[in-house]
Design a protein around this motif. Sequence first.
Motif, PDB file in Angstrom:
ATOM      1  N   ALA A 173      -5.701  21.156  47.407  1.00  0.00           N
ATOM      2  CA  ALA A 173      -4.490  20.399  47.866  1.00  0.00           C
ATOM      3  C   ALA A 173      -3.571  20.069  46.496  1.00  0.00           C
ATOM      4  N   ARG A 174      -2.241  20.354  46.704  1.00  0.00           N
ATOM      5  CA  ARG A 174      -1.569  20.110  45.502  1.00  0.00           C
ATOM      6  C   ARG A 174      -0.153  19.081  46.172  1.00  0.00           C
ATOM      7  N   VAL A 175       0.559  18.542  45.113  1.00  0.00           N
ATOM      8  CA  VAL A 175       1.488  17.638  45.578  1.00  0.00           C
ATOM      9  C   VAL A 175       2.804  18.298  46.089  1.00  0.00           C
ATOM     10  N   GLY A 176       3.129  18.040  47.244  1.00  0.00           N
ATOM     11  CA  GLY A 176       4.185  18.815  47.915  1.00  0.00           C
ATOM     12  C   GLY A 176       3.655  19.501  49.052  1.00  0.00           C
ATOM     13  N   ASP A 177       2.318  19.727  49.018  1.00  0.00           N
ATOM     14  CA  ASP A 177       1.658  20.403  50.316  1.00  0.00           C
ATOM     15  C   ASP A 177       2.120  19.574  51.667  1.00  0.00           C
ATOM     16  N   HIS A 178       2.676  20.289  52.677  1.00  0.00           N
ATOM     17  CA  HIS A 178       2.950  19.685  53.816  1.00  0.00           C
ATOM     18  C   HIS A 178       2.534  20.459  55.017  1.00  0.00           C
ATOM     19  N   VAL A 179       2.552  19.519  56.024  1.00  0.00           N
ATOM     20  CA  VAL A 179       2.556  20.000  57.440  1.00  0.00           C
ATOM     21  C   VAL A 179       3.528  19.352  58.200  1.00  0.00           C
ATOM     22  N   THR A 180       4.396  20.196  59.095  1.00  0.00           N
ATOM     23  CA  THR A 180       5.382  19.509  59.988  1.00  0.00           C
ATOM     24  C   THR A 180       5.035  19.412  61.268  1.00  0.00           C
ATOM     25  N   ILE A 181       4.976  18.124  61.753  1.00  0.00           N
ATOM     26  CA  ILE A 181       4.793  17.708  63.182  1.00  0.00           C
ATOM     27  C   ILE A 181       6.008  17.589  64.069  1.00  0.00           C
ATOM     28  N   ASP A 182       6.227  18.423  64.979  1.00  0.00           N
ATOM     29  CA  ASP A 182       7.450  18.240  65.759  1.00  0.00           C
ATOM     30  C   ASP A 182       7.057  17.902  67.261  1.00  0.00           C
ATOM     31  N   GLU A 183       6.895  16.631  67.596  1.00  0.00           N
ATOM     32  CA  GLU A 183       6.504  16.260  69.085  1.00  0.00           C
ATOM     33  C   GLU A 183       4.868  16.843  68.910  1.00  0.00           C
TER      34      GLU A 183
END
Length: 103
Positions: free
Chosen positions: A31-41
């Motif tokens: 994991a790195r700073v800024g890694d992300h996952v988007t949750i849309d509903e």
Amino acid sequence: MSADAGSPAMVGPTPRVRVVIDRADAPRCGARVGDHVTIDESRMSTDGKPFCPHALSAVLPCLGTRQMPLPADDWLLRKPYFLCPHVEENVVITIVPEPDETS
């Protein structure tokens, strides 16, 4: 009817949020700073990039609540930080509102 004067101020729903790695001191998962996952509903997207399932598991219990209307002073709005279950790795995760793609 108007809201009761004693009612707390509310912040509207945020159906689209981003779960972001805010800090990663010694992650074994990459994991790195800024890694992300988007949750849309109820949909989830990592834009084709990996995201540690252990980090995601730390925020899952609160995701639904974060997407609903909340009192303005709710801790999920003020300090939305979570710690990965592997505490020795010191991976800190946050939930932030995702900008609307149409704006």
